[in-house]
Design a protein around this motif. Structure first.
Motif, PDB file in Angstrom:
ATOM      1  N   GLY A 250     -11.342 -28.524  -2.461  1.00 51.99           N
ATOM      2  CA  GLY A 250     -10.840 -29.141  -3.683  1.00 51.99           C
ATOM      3  C   GLY A 250     -10.535 -28.083  -4.732  1.00 51.99           C
ATOM      4  N   GLY A 251      -9.566 -28.378  -5.582  1.00 47.16           N
ATOM      5  CA  GLY A 251      -9.107 -27.402  -6.563  1.00 47.16           C
ATOM      6  C   GLY A 251      -9.954 -27.335  -7.822  1.00 47.16           C
ATOM      7  N   ASP A 252     -10.774 -28.344  -8.055  1.00 44.19           N
ATOM      8  CA  ASP A 252     -11.685 -28.347  -9.196  1.00 44.19           C
ATOM      9  C   ASP A 252     -12.874 -29.245  -8.848  1.00 44.19           C
ATOM     10  OD1 ASP A 252     -10.807 -30.979  -9.491  1.00 44.19           O
ATOM     11  OD2 ASP A 252      -9.480 -30.517 -11.140  1.00 44.19           O
ATOM     12  N   PRO A 253     -13.927 -29.262  -9.698  1.00 44.00           N
ATOM     13  CA  PRO A 253     -15.123 -30.024  -9.322  1.00 44.00           C
ATOM     14  C   PRO A 253     -14.829 -31.473  -8.958  1.00 44.00           C
ATOM     15  CG  PRO A 253     -15.607 -28.636 -11.209  1.00 44.00           C
ATOM     16  CD  PRO A 253     -14.132 -28.499 -10.952  1.00 44.00           C
ATOM     17  N   LYS A 254     -14.030 -32.139  -9.757  1.00 46.15           N
ATOM     18  CA  LYS A 254     -13.733 -33.542  -9.481  1.00 46.15           C
ATOM     19  C   LYS A 254     -12.980 -33.679  -8.159  1.00 46.15           C
ATOM     20  CE  LYS A 254     -13.257 -37.568 -12.212  1.00 46.15           C
ATOM     21  NZ  LYS A 254     -13.282 -37.969 -13.626  1.00 46.15           N
ATOM     22  N   GLY A 255     -12.073 -32.746  -7.887  1.00 49.53           N
ATOM     23  CA  GLY A 255     -11.350 -32.764  -6.619  1.00 49.53           C
ATOM     24  C   GLY A 255     -12.282 -32.574  -5.428  1.00 49.53           C
ATOM     25  N   GLN A 256     -13.295 -31.730  -5.571  1.00 52.87           N
ATOM     26  CA  GLN A 256     -14.275 -31.535  -4.496  1.00 52.87           C
ATOM     27  C   GLN A 256     -15.026 -32.839  -4.197  1.00 52.87           C
ATOM     28  OE1 GLN A 256     -14.310 -28.955  -2.589  1.00 52.87           O
ATOM     29  NE2 GLN A 256     -15.012 -27.081  -3.577  1.00 52.87           N
ATOM     30  N   HIS A 257     -15.465 -33.505  -5.253  1.00 52.38           N
ATOM     31  CA  HIS A 257     -16.161 -34.776  -5.041  1.00 52.38           C
ATOM     32  C   HIS A 257     -15.253 -35.771  -4.324  1.00 52.38           C
ATOM     33  CE1 HIS A 257     -20.018 -34.539  -7.305  1.00 52.38           C
ATOM     34  NE2 HIS A 257     -19.415 -33.548  -7.919  1.00 52.38           N
ATOM     35  N   HIS A 258     -14.024 -35.853  -4.770  1.00 53.73           N
ATOM     36  CA  HIS A 258     -13.088 -36.815  -4.202  1.00 53.73           C
ATOM     37  C   HIS A 258     -12.849 -36.523  -2.719  1.00 53.73           C
ATOM     38  CE1 HIS A 258      -9.003 -38.663  -3.632  1.00 53.73           C
ATOM     39  NE2 HIS A 258      -9.676 -39.660  -4.147  1.00 53.73           N
ATOM     40  N   LEU A 259     -12.622 -35.245  -2.413  1.00 56.84           N
ATOM     41  CA  LEU A 259     -12.343 -34.846  -1.038  1.00 56.84           C
ATOM     42  C   LEU A 259     -13.537 -35.117  -0.124  1.00 56.84           C
ATOM     43  CD1 LEU A 259     -10.353 -33.389   0.876  1.00 56.84           C
ATOM     44  CD2 LEU A 259     -11.414 -31.234   0.175  1.00 56.84           C
ATOM     45  N   CYS A 260     -14.726 -34.730  -0.571  1.00 55.46           N
ATOM     46  CA  CYS A 260     -15.924 -34.938   0.257  1.00 55.46           C
ATOM     47  C   CYS A 260     -16.140 -36.421   0.536  1.00 55.46           C
ATOM     48  CB  CYS A 260     -17.156 -34.347  -0.435  1.00 55.46           C
ATOM     49  SG  CYS A 260     -17.190 -32.544  -0.404  1.00 55.46           S
ATOM     50  N   ASN A 261     -15.916 -37.245  -0.462  1.00 55.53           N
ATOM     51  CA  ASN A 261     -16.114 -38.671  -0.238  1.00 55.53           C
ATOM     52  C   ASN A 261     -15.067 -39.252   0.712  1.00 55.53           C
ATOM     53  OD1 ASN A 261     -18.503 -39.725  -1.578  1.00 55.53           O
ATOM     54  ND2 ASN A 261     -17.568 -39.021  -3.494  1.00 55.53           N
TER      55      ASN A 261
ATOM     56  N   PHE B 238      -3.856 -35.329   3.005  1.00 49.53           N
ATOM     57  CA  PHE B 238      -3.029 -34.652   2.005  1.00 49.53           C
ATOM     58  C   PHE B 238      -3.508 -35.134   0.651  1.00 49.53           C
ATOM     59  CE2 PHE B 238      -0.477 -35.957   5.687  1.00 49.53           C
ATOM     60  CZ  PHE B 238      -0.242 -34.702   6.250  1.00 49.53           C
ATOM     61  N   SER B 239      -3.694 -34.214  -0.298  1.00 47.26           N
ATOM     62  CA  SER B 239      -4.300 -34.665  -1.549  1.00 47.26           C
ATOM     63  C   SER B 239      -3.938 -33.753  -2.717  1.00 47.26           C
ATOM     64  CB  SER B 239      -5.823 -34.709  -1.377  1.00 47.26           C
ATOM     65  OG  SER B 239      -6.441 -34.970  -2.605  1.00 47.26           O
ATOM     66  N   PRO B 240      -3.658 -34.344  -3.871  1.00 44.55           N
ATOM     67  CA  PRO B 240      -3.487 -33.530  -5.083  1.00 44.55           C
ATOM     68  C   PRO B 240      -4.800 -32.919  -5.552  1.00 44.55           C
ATOM     69  CG  PRO B 240      -3.362 -35.874  -5.604  1.00 44.55           C
ATOM     70  CD  PRO B 240      -3.444 -35.774  -4.115  1.00 44.55           C
ATOM     71  N   SER B 241      -5.900 -33.258  -4.858  1.00 42.55           N
ATOM     72  CA  SER B 241      -7.182 -32.624  -5.172  1.00 42.55           C
ATOM     73  C   SER B 241      -7.284 -31.206  -4.611  1.00 42.55           C
ATOM     74  CB  SER B 241      -8.337 -33.457  -4.594  1.00 42.55           C
ATOM     75  OG  SER B 241      -8.407 -34.707  -5.234  1.00 42.55           O
TER      76      SER B 241
END
Lengths: 244, 244, 244, 244
Positions: free
Chosen positions: D93-104, D49-52
């Motif tokens: 992810g909802g934005d570029p930074k969220g995508q990075h966070h989720l993938c990691n 679960f993530s705000p990303s």
């Protein structure tokens, strides 16, 4: 000043139901919430200020500026054994992360007051003006869906963007139950007819005894309504058709 | 280097009024602020550098690059008992959260200097070129709205995006008072005519005695003006029509 | 793993000049940087991994995937008394805040190595294919602008978005000097002709003695080039026309 | 509540392969993952679960709301010596930074379970409906690319946006190996034909013995499928054609 949740009161509520009324497609939820606040003489107990909001201000019909804000009211419908927490405001989150943050803030407050049931409201955009705005629904559980269907709602399919979708989803994640009520609308203006469909359905569903005759009158003042959304008058000053 | 507020001076000001002049629709606010700085020989006392700004640089007419920046100037209009704080710059916030952050930074500084009144300025986009740019307003309180109406402004309706809206909204949240001045514009270029309407109205409203004849000459150099926005010459070097 | 600056070496450099070569309009900067790395047999000494990058991966001509990365190389042009730091990579920042963060990271590294001069490179989009790509410039100071004009560049006007603009702007903020070189391009593909204009101008400006005959050959392999951008071969393996 | 990784089990796995199945173009990856989970009776062991995530909720065919979530399943293909970790979910992810966070986050979990090989899946958008969906690939290393080519895949060129690209790129950064499988699709709806191409290729490539006859039947129920993506039934309840 960079984000604050400010309580004027911590009310004692009876199994409160959270009703979401933030601006969205056709301003359906916003109109419903404003009407409920007015009819129930609901009392504001909490204000949320947040850098998660959109980067704008709104102007009331009289020219008064209004910062982005979310407000929580409580009210007791006649002859009901449950209280309502009404979320009203002029802004959703400004980006995806802001939406998540805002929804979680609101659910934290509602849960803290004993809320276990959440209603979100929205407009369901149609390309042609619907003869009348049919109501669609989604819910956290099959029992709630069945109950909504029995009251005449059709089952929604697909995705619900914004706070009407995310707030209910995150409510389910917290093991709350709840219902999303979507009303058909062109979505081009503050659609009081769509709001009436949503409100009538919600009152039937929740067993609320709310007078919506004054919302009917509001159809005529559709175009004048947008300004006053941003700066709700105190309940004692709100009289239709001049106040809304 | 990741964000800094840099003071060259902490001026002692008399009931200062903050005037917002960041780039926006038609560069209305930017032109007004630049003219005020020039006419009042206003002095820069603070620079804001922030990762909240847009991700670009600007180029002066001579080819000089200019990082995203906001600057605060102070100046004393003739025969007025109030000083002005003028916000000039080449960038608003780069996203909604950045706008909130920037507006709060600016209000922190202004409040700290005793500011209790804020003026924001913007362009109000029209599809057809207005014969003359009419001025619309919104304000934090009815007294200010009435005063603006008496000076000929019409009351604005709807929403004001960006710093012209959010800064005034957040000012109200801090119990400051203030006015937003919007001037009609096609918004396709640096609209000096729209800026003149906004400036004339503001001077009348604030009781400022500012010569704007040189702004009139600036109409002809409209197309040459955009570059020099980004790199304001020191006041002593600014001479119309060559400098602006 | 959530962002890392990884050095394989801390080189001792003679008054190094930072040359920015990230992907942008027409891939002008990317081509220039890749050619310089190849011709100077420049050596990679630093890799930047960051969640600020765009959310994608790139594929080499052979199908090899390449994570978003920025790389720093150093090289010594023949008969020059200055070394070069060449910034190569496959991604700019993914949003405005990411761009600020990335540019500041790069400038921190360059300053640390003694860099006091920064060259950024970009494409200047035109709607019609230019007969030849003229070079435009902006700079941190008038002396550099005059020197660029003497070498045949025209002065740029307006705004420069992305890393070519922001990096130079933030360099100026740090009291570094530098030049932005923009070359006209349709911007629809990797524009080697535009890159040649930029490269020729830069070599003349910096007094570099770099052979760009092999870049000329690269025009024919324009369409095959994009893939190989993402995965630069080690210098010893790069031979025109097969390698680039 | 603002982001959580929740394990129901820490499975012991044999050289597990991570298979990415998040929603994207043509829902190709989502369909493949759902089918694998069903056929292998894979077991869910982790929820993210993530705000990303994107700011929405999804609705199942029956009207049940589903918060943004990513789920990890494990399963053992018949006669294979390797286990699978299947990433299923309803949001990237909802934005570029969220995508990075989720993938990691996902790679952290997979590595922790011993995963050294990652398969990502996606749709490759075409303007005309392909007669049959050809499969394209990219990989972390030439050996994997050659192996994919031997199985009939063509080498992909260019960039891969979103989790199908970034997850594999970041896997390479961690020295994992892996393959991206892209299947041609119009991308206008849940494209089961494109999913079949991707699935058939993947099974051949990984030596998996999975029955995909029931995926064939799923073509007819294409239009009914989207809702049920958001709320996967428990494996024991999934029966074609009613369940998928």
């Amino acid at each position: 000043m960079f984000g604050k949740v400010s309580f004027t009161e911590k009310p004692q509520l009876r199994q409160p139901i959270l009703i979401e009324g933030l601006p969205g497609i056709g301003y359906v939820a916003n109109i419903v919430a404003l009407h409920l606040i007015s009819e129930l003489k609901a009392k504001k107990f909490c204000e949320i200020f947040s850098p998660s909001f959109q980067a704008f201000s709104l102007i009331s019909r009289e020219g008064g500026i209004r910062y982005p804000i979310n407000e929580l009211y409580y009210g007791s419908p006649n002859a009901a054994d449950k209280d309502l927490i009404i979320l009203f405001g002029n802004s959703q989150g400004g980006d995806p992360k802001g939406q998540h943050h805002l929804c979680n803030q609101i659910l934290d407050i509602a849960e803290n007051l004993g809320c276990r049931f959440v209603v979100t409201i929205g407009g369901l955009r149609r390309d042609l003006a619907p003869a009348e705005s049919k109501v669609f629904c989604a819910a956290t559980d099959m029992k709630t869906i069945r109950a909504a269907e029995e009251q005449g709602a059709q089952v929604m399919q697909g995705q619900i963007y914004g706070v009407a979708g995310l707030l209910l989803g995150l409510a389910k994640l917290r093991k709350l139950t709840g219902l999303c009520i979507l009303s058909e609308t062109l979505g081009l203006f503050a659609d009081v007819a769509a709001a009436r469909s949503a409100l009538q359905f919600m009152c039937k569903f929740l067993g609320l005894n709310v007078d919506y005759s004054r919302l009917d009158q509001a159809v005529e003042i559709n175009k004048r309504i947008l300004g006053s959304f941003s700066e709700p008058l105190p309940p004692e000053k709100r009289r239709y058709p001049t106040a809304i």
